[in-house]
Write a protein that holds these residues in place. Structure first.
Motif, short mmCIF file in Angstrom:
data_model
loop_
_atom_site.label_atom_id
_atom_site.label_comp_id
_atom_site.label_asym_id
_atom_site.label_seq_id
_atom_site.Cartn_x
_atom_site.Cartn_y
_atom_site.Cartn_z
N HIS A 216 -1.74 -4.04 -4.14
CA HIS A 216 -2.28 -4.14 -5.50
C HIS A 216 -1.21 -4.77 -6.40
O HIS A 216 -0.04 -4.85 -6.03
CB HIS A 216 -2.70 -2.77 -6.02
N ASP B 298 -3.76 2.67 -2.17
CA ASP B 298 -3.38 2.78 -0.77
C ASP B 298 -3.66 1.49 -0.01
O ASP B 298 -3.83 1.48 1.21
CB ASP B 298 -4.07 3.98 -0.10
N GLU B 299 -3.72 0.41 -0.76
CA GLU B 299 -3.78 -0.95 -0.22
C GLU B 299 -3.02 -1.84 -1.20
O GLU B 299 -2.73 -1.42 -2.32
CB GLU B 299 -5.22 -1.41 -0.05
N ALA C 55 0.82 -1.20 0.00
CA ALA C 55 0.00 0.00 0.00
C ALA C 55 0.86 1.26 0.00
O ALA C 55 1.90 1.31 0.66
CB ALA C 55 -0.91 0.00 1.22
#
Length: 212
Positions: A193, A190-191, A152
């Motif tokens: 991926h 923001d996580e 993130a």
């Protein structure tokens, strides 16, 4: 796209083509500043004549003319009197002048790259270094079976990926999407991926990261 700590530590600018030895580089380093040229420029900016500056600095007009034409080098005392009359600091007189450049061009060897050999990807960093951590864009190349898996980023960070060649799979926000050439995906980053090559050949994409 890779975690920011990993990406920045691994990115290495391409070697400079500037020679580090030889007469040309030594001459460039040893070349003195064109003090007379700078004095003339400063005088012209202030719309002062030779007589005006001569009287204000207490330097003879003939000496000032010789200095401006780089026919003579001023002593420190004379340079101080001239800069004082011009309203600038002495050190600024010897500072190199920056030439405005309307178009700055970077060649292919000037572009930093990040390679994940085991993960079969390469990131070419197209964005300027001063925007790193704010707004970044890359050319991402994925070999067959390659993947760019990231942790993130900062809260609010989003990524925008446009496929230029091949087929790419995006995994983000608990969903998975497959893209073909000319498709664009926009997703939260923001996580954790991931970007994966979903085809059998090489895939390329433009990746834009806007940090939160």
């Amino acid at each position: 796209m890779a975690s920011s700590g990993t990406r920045r530590a691994a990115v290495k600018p391409a070697p400079s083509a500037t020679p580090t030895s030889g007469s040309a580089s030594v001459a460039a380093i040893a070349a003195p500043p064109r003090v007379g040229e700078q004095i003339q420029r400063l005088r012209a900016e202030r719309r002062m004549t030779l007589d005006d500056l001569s009287r204000a600095a207490g330097v003879s007009k003939s000496m000032l003319s010789e200095i401006e034409r780089d026919k003579a080098n001023p002593t420190i005392a004379v340079a101080w009197r001239l800069t004082n009359a011009l309203g600038v600091s002495l050190d600024s007189l010897f500072a190199p002048q920056k030439t405005p450049e309307g178009i700055a061009v970077s060649g292919p060897h000037d572009i930093p790259t990040l390679s994940g050999h085991d993960a079969k990807y390469q990131l070419r960093v197209w964005g300027p270094i001063e925007l790193a951590g704010k707004f970044e864009w890359y050319e991402l190349t994925l070999q067959a079976g390659g993947a760019l898996v990231s942790n993130a980023h900062e809260p609010g960070t989003r990524e925008h990926l446009t496929v230029l060649q091949g087929s790419i799979e995006i995994e983000a926000a608990g969903a998975t999407k497959r893209l073909k050439a000319a498709d664009t995906a926009r997703y939260v980053a923001d996580e954790p991926h991931a970007i994966r090559n979903a085809g059998k050949g090489e895939a390329k994409a433009l990746l834009v990261v806007i940090h939160g």
